[in-house]
Design an enzyme around this catalytic site. Structure first.
Site, PDB file in Angstrom:
ATOM      1  N   ALA A  84      54.741  35.725  10.843  1.00 32.95           N
ATOM      2  CA  ALA A  84      55.751  35.203  11.764  1.00 32.95           C
ATOM      3  C   ALA A  84      56.800  36.274  12.071  1.00 32.95           C
ATOM      4  CB  ALA A  84      56.370  33.930  11.199  1.00 32.95           C
ATOM      5  N   CYS A  85      58.075  35.921  11.990  1.00 35.88           N
ATOM      6  CA  CYS A  85      59.142  36.838  12.397  1.00 35.88           C
ATOM      7  C   CYS A  85      59.271  38.053  11.483  1.00 35.88           C
ATOM      8  CB  CYS A  85      60.478  36.097  12.459  1.00 35.88           C
ATOM      9  SG  CYS A  85      60.556  34.873  13.790  1.00 35.88           S
ATOM     10  N   SER A  86      58.624  38.034  10.331  1.00 35.44           N
ATOM     11  CA  SER A  86      58.671  39.178   9.422  1.00 35.44           C
ATOM     12  C   SER A  86      57.466  40.092   9.574  1.00 35.44           C
ATOM     13  CB  SER A  86      58.779  38.690   7.973  1.00 35.44           C
ATOM     14  OG  SER A  86      59.974  37.974   7.757  1.00 35.44           O
TER      15      SER A  86
END
Length: 375
Positions: A156-158
């Site tokens: 995801a966002c990481s």
């Protein structure tokens, strides 16, 4: 023998089209008015909740976002559609994600003074991939003309910081000489543009970073001194779409949970201490104190979140330039946000200056990368 991994170049692909908050609320409010008119009886009976209008003031206060770049604005701004309209491509032409990534990768290579022949691996790290297989990374590898290998990854966002750790570890061990970490994010395609609480959050972009051995750097670079990743399962940010959808009862119905969903208050309450503690412990274990840091390149999700984290990490409110934000222009671009900030706000640092690239989000996940400027 081990090698020192360094960042020698970055690249950012920015779509040509952008949407201002003013444009966005015109479309959303027209959709809300139509919905309320079509459901007037049910709303009056109390069985359906009326949709409230959005506003520029609401969006700016909630997020700090002023505009966002997208691959297609026509469908997003059409009250009858409310999602991007992207052309179906033939299998023998480049996919849209690969096309975006190649643009960013070529810019990163140019900044590094290198060519595709210098690259040993390609990692496509993004929050959403447009297909299960073949890997988008392998398509990008082919389009660039890179030998070696490639693979996709999703945290995801990481995703970007996890990709940096994977690339840095491989370079450090000697298994490869260099790697391109690319982050093509078409966030507009998984956002629910019909939901007032989140319709303003995301934008589209692609970023790329070349990581290679220190001795191969041709110009100024950032040494990757340390990386750290962590995950802790949470349902507070979720998207239930996937290839099993058609196999389930009502799987193809227009369901709200098939797009981006989040419990914003819980995310804010739970993620902030998670990220602040993660960075603090990473710094402590590396022997770095707050006064040593010259820059924080944080995940670009929400200005209030970044302000809170910056203050916790530094022990004071960040001075102008110490914690650059780009979300006012790009909005949340998932894994690419912190890389955009790094790409745009790192050239002014001097030799010996330290900074941290950090991303966080669904999972929950958090990744931090401590870097030092050389040259």
């Amino acid at each position: 023998m081990t090698y020192t991994p360094v960042i020698t170049g970055t690249g950012v692909f920015t779509p040509e089209q952008s949407i201002s908050n003013a444009e966005l609320i015109v479309a959303f409010n027209a959709y809300a008015d139509r919905f309320n008119a079509e459901n007037a009886d049910a709303i009056a009976a109390g069985t359906v909740e009326a949709k409230a209008h959005s506003s520029e003031e609401f969006i700016l206060k909630a997020s700090g976002i002023e505009r966002r770049y997208v691959m297609d604005k026509s469908g997003i701004l059409d009250p009858d559609v409310m999602h991007p309209l992207l052309r179906q491509r033939d299998d023998d032409e480049p996919s849209i994600m690969a096309e975006m990534a190649v643009d960013a990768a070529q810019k990163a290579l140019k900044a590094s003074g290198k060519t595709a022949s210098d690259v040993g691996a390609v990692i496509c790290a993004a929050s959403n991939l447009e297909r299960a297989y073949p890997a988008v990374a392998i398509e990008i590898q082919d389009l660039l003309g890179v030998d070696g290998f490639a693979f996709d990854m999703n945290v995801a966002c990481s995703s970007a910081t996890f990709g940096i750790q994977a690339a840095a570890d491989m370079v450090r061990s000697g298994s490869i000489k260099s790697a391109l970490v690319v982050n093509p994010e078409i966030c507009s395609a998984h956002l629910e543009w019909r939901d007032r609480d989140c319709h303003f959050i995301f934008g589209d972009v692609a970023t790329a970073m070349l990581i290679e051995r220190e001795e191969d750097a041709k110009g100024p670079y950032f040494e990757i001194k340390s990386t750290r990743c962590a995950t802790s399962f949470s349902n507070n940010i979720r998207n239930n779409n996937g290839y099993l959808r058609r196999s389930r009862p009502d799987g193809l119905a227009d369901r709200r949970d098939m797009q981006f969903m989040q419990n914003g208050r819980k995310v804010f309450k739970e993620v902030l201490p998670l990220v602040s503690t993660h960075i603090a412990e990473h710094m402590d274990d590396t022997g770095i104190s707050a006064e040593h840091l010259k820059r924080l390149w944080l995940h670009q999700a929400n200005k209030s979140m970044n302000d809170f984290i910056g203050k916790k990490v530094l022990g004071r409110s960040p001075a102008p330039g110490e914690q650059p934000n780009i979300l006012q222009e790009y909005a949340n671009t998932s894994s690419a946000g912190s890389i955009i900030a790094f790409s745009k706000y790192s050239d002014d640092l001097s030799a010996g200056d330290l900074g941290i690239i950090c991303s966080f989000g669904a999972g929950y996940s958090v990744g931090s990368v401590i870097v030092e400027r050389h040259g």
